[in-house]
Design a protein around this motif. Structure first.
Motif, PDB file in Angstrom:
ATOM      1  N   LYS A 159       0.424  -0.837   0.011  1.00  0.00           N
ATOM      2  CA  LYS A 159       0.002   0.044   0.111  1.00  0.00           C
ATOM      3  C   LYS A 159       0.886   0.974  -0.480  1.00  0.00           C
ATOM      4  O   LYS A 159       0.297   2.204  -0.189  1.00  0.00           O
ATOM      5  N   ILE A 160       2.547   1.169   0.237  1.00  0.00           N
ATOM      6  CA  ILE A 160       3.065   2.547  -0.105  1.00  0.00           C
ATOM      7  C   ILE A 160       3.927   2.597  -1.229  1.00  0.00           C
ATOM      8  O   ILE A 160       3.912   1.511  -1.926  1.00  0.00           O
ATOM      9  N   ALA A 161       4.221   3.654  -1.228  1.00  0.00           N
ATOM     10  CA  ALA A 161       5.451   3.936  -1.911  1.00  0.00           C
ATOM     11  C   ALA A 161       6.699   4.407  -1.346  1.00  0.00           C
ATOM     12  O   ALA A 161       6.518   4.683  -0.291  1.00  0.00           O
ATOM     13  N   GLY A 162       7.848   4.477  -2.418  1.00  0.00           N
ATOM     14  CA  GLY A 162       9.146   5.296  -1.522  1.00  0.00           C
ATOM     15  C   GLY A 162       8.778   6.461  -0.902  1.00  0.00           C
ATOM     16  O   GLY A 162       8.125   7.073  -1.464  1.00  0.00           O
ATOM     17  N   GLY A 163       9.190   6.855  -0.216  1.00  0.00           N
ATOM     18  CA  GLY A 163       9.147   7.406   1.585  1.00  0.00           C
ATOM     19  C   GLY A 163       8.352   7.774   1.984  1.00  0.00           C
ATOM     20  O   GLY A 163       7.617   8.861   2.266  1.00  0.00           O
ATOM     21  N   ASP A 164       6.751   6.900   1.795  1.00  0.00           N
ATOM     22  CA  ASP A 164       6.325   6.559   2.932  1.00  0.00           C
ATOM     23  C   ASP A 164       6.919   5.871   4.013  1.00  0.00           C
ATOM     24  O   ASP A 164       7.483   5.591   3.837  1.00  0.00           O
ATOM     25  N   THR A 165       6.020   5.827   4.806  1.00  0.00           N
ATOM     26  CA  THR A 165       5.588   4.777   6.255  1.00  0.00           C
ATOM     27  C   THR A 165       5.232   3.546   6.746  1.00  0.00           C
ATOM     28  O   THR A 165       3.815   4.150   6.521  1.00  0.00           O
ATOM     29  N   LEU A 166       5.400   2.851   7.334  1.00  0.00           N
ATOM     30  CA  LEU A 166       4.814   2.007   7.571  1.00  0.00           C
ATOM     31  C   LEU A 166       5.498   1.815   9.074  1.00  0.00           C
ATOM     32  O   LEU A 166       6.720   2.305   9.933  1.00  0.00           O
ATOM     33  N   CYS A 167       4.285   1.902  10.317  1.00  0.00           N
ATOM     34  CA  CYS A 167       4.640   2.365  12.184  1.00  0.00           C
ATOM     35  C   CYS A 167       3.343   1.199  12.804  1.00  0.00           C
ATOM     36  O   CYS A 167       2.357   0.797  12.145  1.00  0.00           O
ATOM     37  N   PHE A 168       4.182   0.094  13.451  1.00  0.00           N
ATOM     38  CA  PHE A 168       4.060  -1.052  14.101  1.00  0.00           C
ATOM     39  C   PHE A 168       4.021  -0.618  15.463  1.00  0.00           C
ATOM     40  O   PHE A 168       4.499   0.173  16.589  1.00  0.00           O
ATOM     41  N   ARG A 169       2.245  -0.681  15.478  1.00  0.00           N
ATOM     42  CA  ARG A 169       2.625  -0.680  17.540  1.00  0.00           C
ATOM     43  C   ARG A 169       3.101  -1.481  17.958  1.00  0.00           C
ATOM     44  O   ARG A 169       3.080  -2.781  16.984  1.00  0.00           O
ATOM     45  N   GLY A 170       2.906  -1.266  19.491  1.00  0.00           N
ATOM     46  CA  GLY A 170       3.980  -2.210  20.062  1.00  0.00           C
ATOM     47  C   GLY A 170       3.032  -3.883  20.590  1.00  0.00           C
ATOM     48  O   GLY A 170       2.112  -4.216  19.950  1.00  0.00           O
ATOM     49  N   GLY A 171       4.272  -5.240  20.902  1.00  0.00           N
ATOM     50  CA  GLY A 171       3.719  -6.005  20.330  1.00  0.00           C
ATOM     51  C   GLY A 171       4.545  -7.179  19.713  1.00  0.00           C
ATOM     52  O   GLY A 171       5.629  -6.795  19.156  1.00  0.00           O
ATOM     53  N   THR A 172       4.200  -8.758  18.993  1.00  0.00           N
ATOM     54  CA  THR A 172       5.177  -9.541  18.583  1.00  0.00           C
ATOM     55  C   THR A 172       4.307 -10.004  17.575  1.00  0.00           C
ATOM     56  O   THR A 172       3.498 -10.435  17.980  1.00  0.00           O
ATOM     57  N   TYR A 173       5.119  -9.501  16.509  1.00  0.00           N
ATOM     58  CA  TYR A 173       4.692  -9.600  15.007  1.00  0.00           C
ATOM     59  C   TYR A 173       5.665 -11.642  14.955  1.00  0.00           C
ATOM     60  O   TYR A 173       6.624 -11.506  14.399  1.00  0.00           O
ATOM     61  N   VAL A 174       4.871 -12.363  14.527  1.00  0.00           N
ATOM     62  CA  VAL A 174       5.672 -13.481  14.517  1.00  0.00           C
ATOM     63  C   VAL A 174       5.115 -13.595  13.071  1.00  0.00           C
ATOM     64  O   VAL A 174       5.014 -13.675  11.985  1.00  0.00           O
ATOM     65  N   VAL A 175       6.691 -13.992  12.467  1.00  0.00           N
ATOM     66  CA  VAL A 175       6.769 -13.967  10.909  1.00  0.00           C
ATOM     67  C   VAL A 175       6.605 -15.600  10.489  1.00  0.00           C
ATOM     68  O   VAL A 175       8.066 -16.413  10.923  1.00  0.00           O
ATOM     69  N   THR A 176       5.946 -15.298   9.228  1.00  0.00           N
ATOM     70  CA  THR A 176       6.252 -17.014   9.179  1.00  0.00           C
ATOM     71  C   THR A 176       6.559 -17.280   7.446  1.00  0.00           C
ATOM     72  O   THR A 176       6.968 -15.620   7.028  1.00  0.00           O
ATOM     73  N   ASP A 177       6.893 -18.550   7.043  1.00  0.00           N
ATOM     74  CA  ASP A 177       7.340 -18.724   5.522  1.00  0.00           C
ATOM     75  C   ASP A 177       6.381 -18.239   4.765  1.00  0.00           C
ATOM     76  O   ASP A 177       6.624 -17.773   3.626  1.00  0.00           O
ATOM     77  N   ARG A 178       4.772 -17.895   4.962  1.00  0.00           N
ATOM     78  CA  ARG A 178       3.656 -16.828   3.505  1.00  0.00           C
ATOM     79  C   ARG A 178       4.794 -15.743   3.723  1.00  0.00           C
ATOM     80  O   ARG A 178       3.815 -15.018   2.411  1.00  0.00           O
ATOM     81  N   GLN A 179       5.217 -15.525   4.501  1.00  0.00           N
ATOM     82  CA  GLN A 179       5.642 -13.496   4.807  1.00  0.00           C
ATOM     83  C   GLN A 179       6.563 -13.712   3.774  1.00  0.00           C
ATOM     84  O   GLN A 179       7.199 -12.562   3.972  1.00  0.00           O
ATOM     85  N   VAL A 180       7.610 -14.244   3.483  1.00  0.00           N
ATOM     86  CA  VAL A 180       8.934 -14.553   2.984  1.00  0.00           C
ATOM     87  C   VAL A 180       8.918 -13.309   1.130  1.00  0.00           C
ATOM     88  O   VAL A 180       8.123 -13.699   0.828  1.00  0.00           O
ATOM     89  N   MET A 181       9.439 -12.896   1.133  1.00  0.00           N
ATOM     90  CA  MET A 181       8.587 -11.231  -0.104  1.00  0.00           C
ATOM     91  C   MET A 181       9.674 -11.794  -1.701  1.00  0.00           C
ATOM     92  O   MET A 181       9.482 -11.322  -2.291  1.00  0.00           O
ATOM     93  N   LYS A 182      10.944 -12.433  -0.865  1.00  0.00           N
ATOM     94  CA  LYS A 182      11.964 -12.555  -2.436  1.00  0.00           C
ATOM     95  C   LYS A 182      12.835 -13.662  -1.795  1.00  0.00           C
ATOM     96  O   LYS A 182      13.179 -13.708  -1.058  1.00  0.00           O
ATOM     97  N   LYS A 183      12.993 -14.520  -2.932  1.00  0.00           N
ATOM     98  CA  LYS A 183      14.595 -14.983  -2.866  1.00  0.00           C
ATOM     99  C   LYS A 183      14.917 -14.878  -4.114  1.00  0.00           C
ATOM    100  O   LYS A 183      14.696 -15.006  -5.049  1.00  0.00           O
ATOM    101  N   VAL A 184      16.365 -14.857  -3.830  1.00  0.00           N
ATOM    102  CA  VAL A 184      17.567 -14.875  -4.824  1.00  0.00           C
ATOM    103  C   VAL A 184      18.548 -15.865  -4.044  1.00  0.00           C
ATOM    104  O   VAL A 184      19.618 -15.813  -3.461  1.00  0.00           O
ATOM    105  N   GLY A 185      18.877 -16.783  -5.400  1.00  0.00           N
ATOM    106  CA  GLY A 185      20.191 -17.602  -5.374  1.00  0.00           C
ATOM    107  C   GLY A 185      19.963 -18.292  -3.729  1.00  0.00           C
ATOM    108  O   GLY A 185      18.616 -18.948  -3.376  1.00  0.00           O
TER     109      GLY A 185
END
Length: 647
Positions: free
Chosen positions: A52-78
């Motif tokens: 939803k953002i473009a260059g120069g925009d901001t992602l702002c995270f509220r406090g707490g724990t964000y569990v990151v899973t394989d589904r969230q992997v955005m890119k693979k290179v080699g």
């Protein structure tokens, strides 16, 4: 006078400072990726919000724990999986910002990542310019590959002009910050600790450093680590091996590296061995018996005002470098081998993989205390420059310092990432080390914020209609006439002053400064402040050094040394001569460009003025100014100042 003094909604003000004229998308561990991303209706995951953002925009995270899973992997290179691939760059005026909500502390937990067991993980991949990571923790980044491999919490593999600020990278199997490309990146007030890979090569954990910079081009200059701490990383604290461009490490701390983590990260008594364990490893390309890819000239890294304590190997280490580094105002103590080891490789040749005593190094005003082996090892003093170092046990005793308790180095940071006063191994005022200005010193607080500025700064203005506003720790000054923004603390010869400054349109001119200013007719500069009233000509009554950067409607940059001759107030012929002048475009101001200014004064009477690392002024004063005040000077302009430091 119009000045912002207090703001009730300080949290929203800080966000506005980062995100002015930009879009902000909010996230929460309790959010929903189908939500709009407002503060009231936040999203849940970074990859979804990133769309939803473009260059120069901001992602702002509220406090707490964000569990990151394989589904969230955005890119693979080699062999790499870039979990959060940040490839939307910002600009010098508006960075793309990934930040924790002010006053709260998000935690990104990557421990659930698995994939196929064949990928290295790069948790946050810096793949564009002008990114800003701010205010969050990274934990649990795994290693799932056997053999000599690694994962990385922050992988700086492409972007330049990025800022990584107030991150804590801990309890990972990964390196904290790892850079192989990019220039002018700043890693500021970050911590890397309790990082240990006991999987890829067993219990040794020999490839997990706290911070590393290993750029492959001589043009990738300007990279800085500042105010960072590395402890209990299973390999080294800071590592600059195979780094082809010079790096600066400033006011950083490396302790207890080369040991396995402990359940309590502040434990200073439990030690189980792991990898190499150097505090600051600065340089080298290895010792293999072959000619390696290398620059024509080895970079001179600059390590200053740092502390190395209790590391498993050396505290401060040249690591077989092929040239000298600058080591200034450091304190190294209680490391199991040498506190300072300057070993170099003989030469680049195929049969020159031989260690020789260090050559070409500059060591100035450093302190060593209670090494396991040597205060200064593997150093050819005849081919190095050693000035005013305390490398003798008779010079340093426990009573020489305010504290020798290493636990004081592990105190929590405040919400802005700043450390409180740390007394550890700061020389007592009664100690000869204090008089000789040896060892590390604390930076004075910037105080360029709405709550502190009046304790540390004072305005002297020709017009009552000046305006000062604050964006976080950035100050914006509107000066309709002459104005000096004085720092209240008096400074002594030997001080270093640094800050960033930017001049805004419409009138781009006069990014000036005074330093070591004093009034020969008064005890301090405040007694006649009302008489000066910000009028530039009356400043000729002061003794000081002056640079007018982009003065005279941005046609000149000049350096003068004022002698305090009050006749110069009214008599042009009595005014001090211009010592150095520039009129070319490269030494004049560009609108909205941020400049890093660094001013040094030395005990031998030399003062230097640097812009973005380049020395413009190098002046040896036959009658040096011993002490005085700093002032930012401008007129008919709007200027922003940030990151002020003096030490």
């Amino acid at each position: 006078m119009k000045t912002i003094k207090r703001m009730g909604a300080i949290v929203l003000f800080l966000i506005a400072a980062v995100t002015a004229s930009a879009k902000t998308v909010y996230l929460s561990p309790k959010g929903n990726d189908k939500a709009e991303g407002s503060l009231a209706h936040p999203m849940a995951t970074l990859p979804a919000a990133y769309k939803k953002i473009a260059g120069g925009d901001t992602l702002c995270f509220r406090g707490g724990t964000y569990v990151v899973t394989d589904r969230q992997v955005m890119k693979k290179v080699g062999s790499y999986a870039y979990v959060f691939a940040l490839e939307k760059g910002g600009s010098s005026e508006r960075r793309t910002c990934i930040m924790g909500y002010p006053g709260e502390r998000p935690v990104f937990d990557f421990s659930a990542l698995q994939l196929d067991g064949r990928h290295r993980f790069a948790a946050f991949y810096l793949g564009a310019d002008y990114l800003h990571l701010l205010n969050f923790d990274i934990v649990g980044v795994p290693v799932r590959v056997k053999g000599h491999t690694q994962s990385e919490c922050v992988a700086a593999r492409k972007g330049s002009y990025c800022i990584v600020e107030n991150l804590a990278m801990h309890d990972n199997m990964a390196i904290g910050y790892y850079q192989v490309a990019g220039r002018h990146n700043l890693v500021l007030n970050c911590d890397a600790y309790n990082n240990y890979d006991n999987y890829s090569e067993g219990a040794y954990g020999g490839n997990v450093d706290g911070f590393g910079c290993h750029v492959k081009s001589v043009d990738e200059v300007g990279n800085v680590f500042r105010g960072c701490r590395a402890w209990r990383n299973s390999d080294d604290g800071f590592d600059l091996i195979k780094c082809d461009a010079p790096v600066e490490i400033d006011h950083c701390f490396a302790l207890f590296n080369g040991y396995q983590p402990t359940a309590d990260a502040s434990d200073v008594t439990t030690f189980n061995k792991a990898g190499d364990g150097n505090g600051f490893k600065a340089g080298g390309w290895g010792m293999k018996p072959r000619v390696m890819a290398h620059p024509d000239q080895s970079p001179q890294h600059y390590i200053h005002h740092c502390v190395a304590y209790g590391n498993k190997a050396n505290g401060i280490y040249a690591n077989h470098h092929l040239g000298g580094n600058r080591w200034e105002y450091n304190t190294s103590a209680c490391n199991r081998r040498d506190n300072y080891n300057m070993v170099n490789r003989r030469a680049w040749g195929e049969h020159d993989n031989v260690d020789v005593p260090g050559y070409g190094h500059l060591l100035t005003n450093n302190v060593s205390w209670q090494p396991g082996r040597y205060h200064l090892g593997d150093c050819d003093s005849s081919s190095c420059v050693l000035i005013n170092n305390a490398f003798d046990a008779s010079q340093c005793k426990a009573s020489s310092f305010l504290s020798v308790d290493p636990s004081t180095l592990l105190v929590p940071r405040n919400a802005l990432g700043e450390l409180p006063f740390i007394p550890f191994m700061i020389p007592q005022q009664q100690s000869p080390l204090y008089e000789q200005r040896c060892g590390w010193r604390l930076c004075a607080p910037s105080a360029l914020n709405v709550s502190e500025w009046q304790d540390h700064w004072c305005v002297e203005s020709e017009s009552p209609d000046y305006r000062i506003i604050f964006f976080g720790d950035t100050c914006e000054i509107f000066a309709p006439k002459g104005l000096t923004f004085w720092r209240k603390e008096k400074l002594d010869r030997g001080v270093t002053i640094e800050y960033d400054a930017c001049v805004l349109p419409p009138r781009v001119s006069d990014m000036n400064c005074f330093w070591m200013a004093s009034d020969p007719k008064a005890e301090d500069i405040w007694q006649r402040q009302a008489w000066r009233s910000g009028i530039f000509a009356r400043c000729y009554s002061l003794q000081l050094y002056y640079v007018g950067y982009g003065g005279n409607h941005n046609t000149t940059t000049r350096f003068r040394r004022y002698h305090g001759d009050e006749q110069g107030v009214t008599d042009v012929a009595s005014r001090p001569a211009v010592i150095r002048e520039f009129t070319d475009a490269d030494h004049l101001l560009e609108s909205r460009r941020w400049y890093h200014i660094r001013i040094t004064t030395s005990l031998d009477g030399r003062t230097r003025y640097y812009v973005d690392g380049a020395c413009l002024i190098d002046y040896l004063d036959s009658r040096p100014l011993d002490s005085g005040w700093f002032g930012f000077r401008t007129t008919l302009s709007t200027t922003r100042i940030a990151n002020f430091r003096c030490y």
